[in-house]
Motif scaffolding. Structure first.
Motif, PDB file in Angstrom:
ATOM      1  N   GLU A   1       0.804  -1.228   0.000  1.00  0.00           N
ATOM      2  CA  GLU A   1       0.000   0.000   0.000  1.00  0.00           C
ATOM      3  C   GLU A   1       0.835   1.276   0.000  1.00  0.00           C
ATOM      4  O   GLU A   1       0.558   2.205  -0.741  1.00  0.00           O
ATOM      5  N   ASN A   2       1.887   1.339   0.823  1.00  0.00           N
ATOM      6  CA  ASN A   2       2.633   2.594   0.926  1.00  0.00           C
ATOM      7  C   ASN A   2       3.967   2.587   0.187  1.00  0.00           C
ATOM      8  O   ASN A   2       4.827   3.415   0.466  1.00  0.00           O
TER       9      ASN A   2
ATOM     10  N   GLN B   1      12.164  -0.839   2.386  1.00  0.00           N
ATOM     11  CA  GLN B   1      11.416  -0.040   1.417  1.00  0.00           C
ATOM     12  C   GLN B   1      12.358   0.440   0.322  1.00  0.00           C
ATOM     13  O   GLN B   1      13.406   1.009   0.577  1.00  0.00           O
TER      14      GLN B   1
ATOM     15  N   LYS C   1       8.821   4.898  -2.222  1.00  0.00           N
ATOM     16  CA  LYS C   1       7.574   5.332  -1.589  1.00  0.00           C
ATOM     17  C   LYS C   1       6.444   5.300  -2.613  1.00  0.00           C
ATOM     18  O   LYS C   1       6.682   5.414  -3.808  1.00  0.00           O
TER      19      LYS C   1
ATOM     20  N   GLU D   1       2.404   9.966  -4.702  1.00  0.00           N
ATOM     21  CA  GLU D   1       1.301  10.766  -4.188  1.00  0.00           C
ATOM     22  C   GLU D   1       0.343  11.100  -5.318  1.00  0.00           C
ATOM     23  O   GLU D   1       0.734  11.179  -6.480  1.00  0.00           O
TER      24      GLU D   1
ATOM     25  N   THR E   1       6.088  10.858   8.940  1.00  0.00           N
ATOM     26  CA  THR E   1       5.007  10.326   8.108  1.00  0.00           C
ATOM     27  C   THR E   1       4.322   9.099   8.687  1.00  0.00           C
ATOM     28  O   THR E   1       3.219   8.756   8.286  1.00  0.00           O
TER      29      THR E   1
ATOM     30  N   GLU F   1       5.427   6.145   8.119  1.00  0.00           N
ATOM     31  CA  GLU F   1       5.684   5.039   7.193  1.00  0.00           C
ATOM     32  C   GLU F   1       6.714   4.085   7.786  1.00  0.00           C
ATOM     33  O   GLU F   1       7.667   4.506   8.422  1.00  0.00           O
TER      34      GLU F   1
END
Length: 198
Positions: free
Chosen positions: A70-71, A90, A93, A96, A188, A190
């Motif tokens: 999802e992120n 990760q 990202k 957006e 954030t 995250e």
């Protein structure tokens, strides 16, 4: 004389027996351990982190799975024999959503210009970088790896970098309880990485 010969023969038999035992123990894991198939490794990743598999590669002892979650996009390392998740990092990202362009001002009857009163086109107030709370970091970490977060959480604020929390999370799985260190971005929220402890 017969006693010395008997001792030598017994010693030789014992030595050969020990060498055979060591050889079989060294050889037997490679014979008996089938390990995970690529499909099984992918299933482990999907079961732990809901998302879409982008690519799976295998080295001698681990699978590396690139996965869209999802992120963002993550690299997940899974032990090829045990199926344990070794790390989560990760790579990228999530993109957006594009900001809609602001409507141009409209002319009023008297010739002056007025701004749109539509709240979706108004510029939002500038946000300050606020740090999430320790409890929020605990909740995010526990949810991310489906475990129980330890209250022993540390906020790190390195120079020229965004601050982050390191949260210890315990995953209870019967005899195979595991712990993970989850890195959470303090701005954030995250999850940046997950390192599994042996």
């Amino acid at each position: 004389m017969k006693t010395k010969k008997w001792v030598w023969v017994s010693g030789a038999i014992l030595l050969v027996s020990l060498l055979l035992i060591v050889w079989f123990q060294w050889l037997s894991p490679s014979i008996s351990a089938q390990g995970l198939s690529e499909e099984e490794a992918n299933a482990v990743a999907i079961d732990q982190y809901a998302g879409d598999i982008i690519r799976t590669t295998k080295t001698h002892d681990e699978y590396q799975i690139e996965m869209q979650i999802e992120n963002g996009i993550y690299n997940i390392k899974i032990d090829a024999k045990s199926g344990n998740i070794l790390s989560l990092k990760q790579l990228e990202k999530a993109k957006e959503q594009p900001v809609e362009p602001k409507e141009p001002p409209t002319n009023t009857e008297d010739g002056s210009q007025s701004e749109s009163n539509d709240p979706t086109t108004q510029d939002p107030a500038p946000k300050e970088n606020t740090v999430i709370t320790e409890q929020e970091a605990l909740d995010i970490s526990a949810k991310h790896v489906n475990g129980l977060a330890d209250d022993d959480t540390e906020l790190h604020q390195p120079p020229d970098q965004a601050p982050y929390y390191l949260v210890e999370v315990e995953i209870e799985n019967g005899e195979e309880d595991r712990e993970a260190i989850v890195q959470v971005d303090a701005y954030t929220g995250e999850v940046k990485s997950v390192n599994w402890e042996d």
